[in-house]
Design an enzyme around this catalytic site. Structure first.
Site, PDB file in Angstrom:
ATOM      1  N   ASN A   9       0.924  -0.925  -0.010  1.00 16.15           N
ATOM      2  CA  ASN A   9      -0.252  -0.120   0.415  1.00 16.15           C
ATOM      3  C   ASN A   9       0.655   1.577   0.168  1.00 16.15           C
ATOM      4  O   ASN A   9       1.669   1.494   1.128  1.00 16.15           O
ATOM      5  CB  ASN A   9      -1.171  -0.365   1.678  1.00 16.15           C
ATOM      6  CG  ASN A   9      -1.571   1.246   1.833  1.00 16.15           C
ATOM      7  OD1 ASN A   9      -1.779   2.676   0.779  1.00 16.15           O
ATOM      8  ND2 ASN A   9      -2.146   1.069   2.583  1.00 16.15           N
ATOM      9  N   TRP A  10       1.286   1.766  -1.066  1.00 17.30           N
ATOM     10  CA  TRP A  10       2.051   3.548  -1.529  1.00 17.30           C
ATOM     11  C   TRP A  10       1.092   4.084  -0.618  1.00 17.30           C
ATOM     12  O   TRP A  10       2.417   5.220  -0.086  1.00 17.30           O
ATOM     13  CB  TRP A  10       2.532   3.353  -2.416  1.00 17.30           C
ATOM     14  CG  TRP A  10       3.037   2.597  -3.412  1.00 17.30           C
ATOM     15  CD1 TRP A  10       2.793   0.975  -2.839  1.00 17.30           C
ATOM     16  CD2 TRP A  10       3.707   2.497  -4.801  1.00 17.30           C
ATOM     17  NE1 TRP A  10       4.119   0.931  -4.086  1.00 17.30           N
ATOM     18  CE2 TRP A  10       4.112   1.202  -5.308  1.00 17.30           C
ATOM     19  CE3 TRP A  10       3.530   3.137  -5.770  1.00 17.30           C
ATOM     20  CZ2 TRP A  10       4.617   0.996  -6.596  1.00 17.30           C
ATOM     21  CZ3 TRP A  10       3.570   3.129  -7.068  1.00 17.30           C
ATOM     22  CH2 TRP A  10       4.532   1.847  -7.262  1.00 17.30           C
ATOM     23  N   LYS A  11       0.236   4.417  -0.432  1.00 20.44           N
ATOM     24  CA  LYS A  11      -0.397   5.614   0.481  1.00 20.44           C
ATOM     25  C   LYS A  11      -0.481   6.855  -0.473  1.00 20.44           C
ATOM     26  O   LYS A  11      -0.194   6.384  -2.446  1.00 20.44           O
ATOM     27  CB  LYS A  11       0.076   5.909   1.665  1.00 20.44           C
ATOM     28  CG  LYS A  11      -0.037   4.582   2.979  1.00 20.44           C
ATOM     29  CD  LYS A  11       0.144   4.670   3.819  1.00 20.44           C
ATOM     30  CE  LYS A  11      -0.346   3.334   4.826  1.00 20.44           C
ATOM     31  NZ  LYS A  11      -0.174   3.713   6.021  1.00 20.44           N
ATOM     32  N   HIS A  98      -9.276   1.116   5.117  1.00 20.10           N
ATOM     33  CA  HIS A  98      -8.396   1.774   5.286  1.00 20.10           C
ATOM     34  C   HIS A  98      -7.847   1.944   6.945  1.00 20.10           C
ATOM     35  O   HIS A  98      -8.531   2.667   6.610  1.00 20.10           O
ATOM     36  CB  HIS A  98      -7.252   1.664   4.712  1.00 20.10           C
ATOM     37  CG  HIS A  98      -5.781   1.600   5.473  1.00 20.10           C
ATOM     38  ND1 HIS A  98      -5.206   2.863   5.912  1.00 20.10           N
ATOM     39  CD2 HIS A  98      -4.765   0.423   5.508  1.00 20.10           C
ATOM     40  CE1 HIS A  98      -3.595   2.232   6.700  1.00 20.10           C
ATOM     41  NE2 HIS A  98      -3.521   1.197   6.199  1.00 20.10           N
ATOM     42  N   GLU A 100      -6.385   4.558   8.219  1.00 25.92           N
ATOM     43  CA  GLU A 100      -6.760   6.144   7.581  1.00 25.92           C
ATOM     44  C   GLU A 100      -8.084   6.832   6.976  1.00 25.92           C
ATOM     45  O   GLU A 100      -8.014   7.715   7.249  1.00 25.92           O
ATOM     46  CB  GLU A 100      -5.528   6.231   6.923  1.00 25.92           C
ATOM     47  CG  GLU A 100      -4.094   6.056   7.504  1.00 25.92           C
ATOM     48  CD  GLU A 100      -3.026   5.573   6.902  1.00 25.92           C
ATOM     49  OE1 GLU A 100      -2.542   5.429   5.421  1.00 25.92           O
ATOM     50  OE2 GLU A 100      -2.223   5.295   7.487  1.00 25.92           O
ATOM     51  N   GLU A 170      -4.850  -5.024  10.568  1.00 29.85           N
ATOM     52  CA  GLU A 170      -4.009  -4.021  10.483  1.00 29.85           C
ATOM     53  C   GLU A 170      -4.270  -2.987  12.177  1.00 29.85           C
ATOM     54  O   GLU A 170      -4.898  -1.962  12.227  1.00 29.85           O
ATOM     55  CB  GLU A 170      -4.004  -2.920   9.995  1.00 29.85           C
ATOM     56  CG  GLU A 170      -4.100  -3.862   8.285  1.00 29.85           C
ATOM     57  CD  GLU A 170      -3.205  -2.044   7.205  1.00 29.85           C
ATOM     58  OE1 GLU A 170      -2.263  -2.483   7.312  1.00 29.85           O
ATOM     59  OE2 GLU A 170      -3.950  -1.611   6.756  1.00 29.85           O
ATOM     60  N   GLY A 176       2.180   2.836  10.814  1.00 27.40           N
ATOM     61  CA  GLY A 176       3.748   3.388  10.337  1.00 27.40           C
ATOM     62  C   GLY A 176       4.257   4.058  11.357  1.00 27.40           C
ATOM     63  O   GLY A 176       4.663   5.516  11.561  1.00 27.40           O
ATOM     64  N   SER A 216       4.000  -1.863  10.585  1.00 25.29           N
ATOM     65  CA  SER A 216       5.498  -1.899  10.614  1.00 25.29           C
ATOM     66  C   SER A 216       5.942  -3.219  10.130  1.00 25.29           C
ATOM     67  O   SER A 216       6.336  -3.660  10.849  1.00 25.29           O
ATOM     68  CB  SER A 216       5.463  -1.251  11.710  1.00 25.29           C
ATOM     69  OG  SER A 216       5.188  -0.207  12.574  1.00 25.29           O
ATOM     70  N   GLY A 237       3.037  -0.711   4.037  1.00 25.52           N
ATOM     71  CA  GLY A 237       2.863   0.047   4.099  1.00 25.52           C
ATOM     72  C   GLY A 237       4.547   0.743   4.242  1.00 25.52           C
ATOM     73  O   GLY A 237       5.037  -0.003   2.422  1.00 25.52           O
TER      74      GLY A 237
HETATM   75  P1  PGA Z   1       3.004   0.438   7.613  1.00 23.06           P
HETATM   76  O1  PGA Z   1       1.393   1.012   7.040  1.00 23.06           O
HETATM   77  O2  PGA Z   1       3.378  -0.939   7.158  1.00 23.06           O
HETATM   78  O3  PGA Z   1       3.881   1.309   6.862  1.00 23.06           O
HETATM   79  O4  PGA Z   1       2.651   0.561   9.114  1.00 23.06           O
HETATM   80  C1  PGA Z   1       0.604  -0.342   6.901  1.00 23.06           C
HETATM   81  C2  PGA Z   1      -0.632  -0.334   6.349  1.00 23.06           C
HETATM   82  O5  PGA Z   1      -0.680   1.141   6.310  1.00 23.06           O
HETATM   83  O6  PGA Z   1      -1.183  -0.614   5.448  1.00 23.06           O
END
Ligand code: PGA
Length: 253
Positions: A9-11, A98, A100, A170, A176, A216, A237
């Site tokens: 997931n590049w966001k 997600h 976010e 998650e 993150g 993470s 991510g």
């Molecule tokens: P992260 O994000 O690996 O940077 O913790 C994972 C995600 O939000 O899908």
């Protein structure tokens, strides 16, 4: 046999040229080094999808996904992207719910239920995200919280529809933050999720669904996390933004 899946997931990262270089690198190393029993999914920003589809071509077991979609099929929704548009640029997966999006865009369980329906109807595979915030984990209410998210957004589906989903667990406190769930915490939640799905849809369906861990996840911890018997891969991510790291995670199985 459940599918092993690692999705990146590049966001909101990578300008167009950067996205093309990263994808070329991933595809080249994947072809050289990965046994194709692990499905890789690249989820870039929408505007990169069409070009990246050209780079991926027909590479076995490397697919494209979107990070979101609109819950309507088409119409006057300025700035939005529909599932048919995603299909037309060769995306086959869509990340739904997600944390976010839940937090910054107010997406509720009920709203996500609609997105799941729209996505399935279009023949795309939803990667449905669930996970608890830190205060819920500290109160010891994480199992109830996550299973309730699943009930609210997915329990209206038929068993045949449910089979088409991928779930990503998650924990929000691990996204993150550099703080990953322990392998035990991940396995324990994945087993709970599977048992919850089994209660509603039956064992066969629950056993067929890939449940990914996200938060993470990196080359140094993926192997331990993926060893859990109910952990079928990862939603990655930060570490998906470097080809070497992303591939090393895929090779952690
Ligand atoms: P992260 O994000 O690996 O940077 O913790 C994972 C995600 O939000 O899908």
């Amino acid at each position: 046999m459940r599918k092993k899946i690692v999705a990146g997931n590049w966001k909101m990262n990578k300008a167009f040229d950067e996205g093309k270089s990263l994808t070329s690198e991933i595809v080249n190393i994947y072809k050289d080094e990965v046994k194709d029993d692990v499905t890789a999914v690249i989820c870039p920003p929408y505007i990169h999808l069409h070009s990246l589809a050209g780079i991926i071509g027909n590479t076995t077991n490397v697919f494209l996904g979107a990070q979101n979609c609109n819950d309507h099929e088409s119409g006057a929704y300025t700035g939005e992207i529909s599932v048919d548009m995603l299909k037309s640029v060769c995306a086959t997966f869509v990340i739904i719910g997600h944390s976010e999006r839940r937090e910054y865009f107010g997406e509720t369980d009920e709203f996500l239920a609609k997105k799941v329906d729209t996505t399935l109807k279009a023949g795309l595979t939803p990667i449905f995200c669930c996970g608890e915030p830190l205060e819920i984990r500290e109160k010891g209410a994480h199992f109830e919280f996550v299973t309730q998210q699943l009930t609210n957004s997915l329990f209206h589906l038929s068993a045949d529809e449910m089979k088409k989903l991928v779930i990503a667990y998650e924990p929000i406190w691990a996204i993150g933050t550099g703080k990953t769930a322990s392998a035990e915490q991940a396995q324990e939640m994945h087993a709970k999720i599977r048992a919850h799905l089994s209660g509603k849809f039956g064992d066969d369906v629950a056993e067929s669904i890939s449940i990914l861990y996200g938060g993470s996840c990196k080359p140094s911890n993926a192997n331990e996390i993926f060893a859990g018997k109910d952990v079928d891969g990862g939603l990655i991510g930060g570490a998906s933004l470097k080809a070497r790291d992303f591939i090393d995670i895929i090779k952690s199985f």
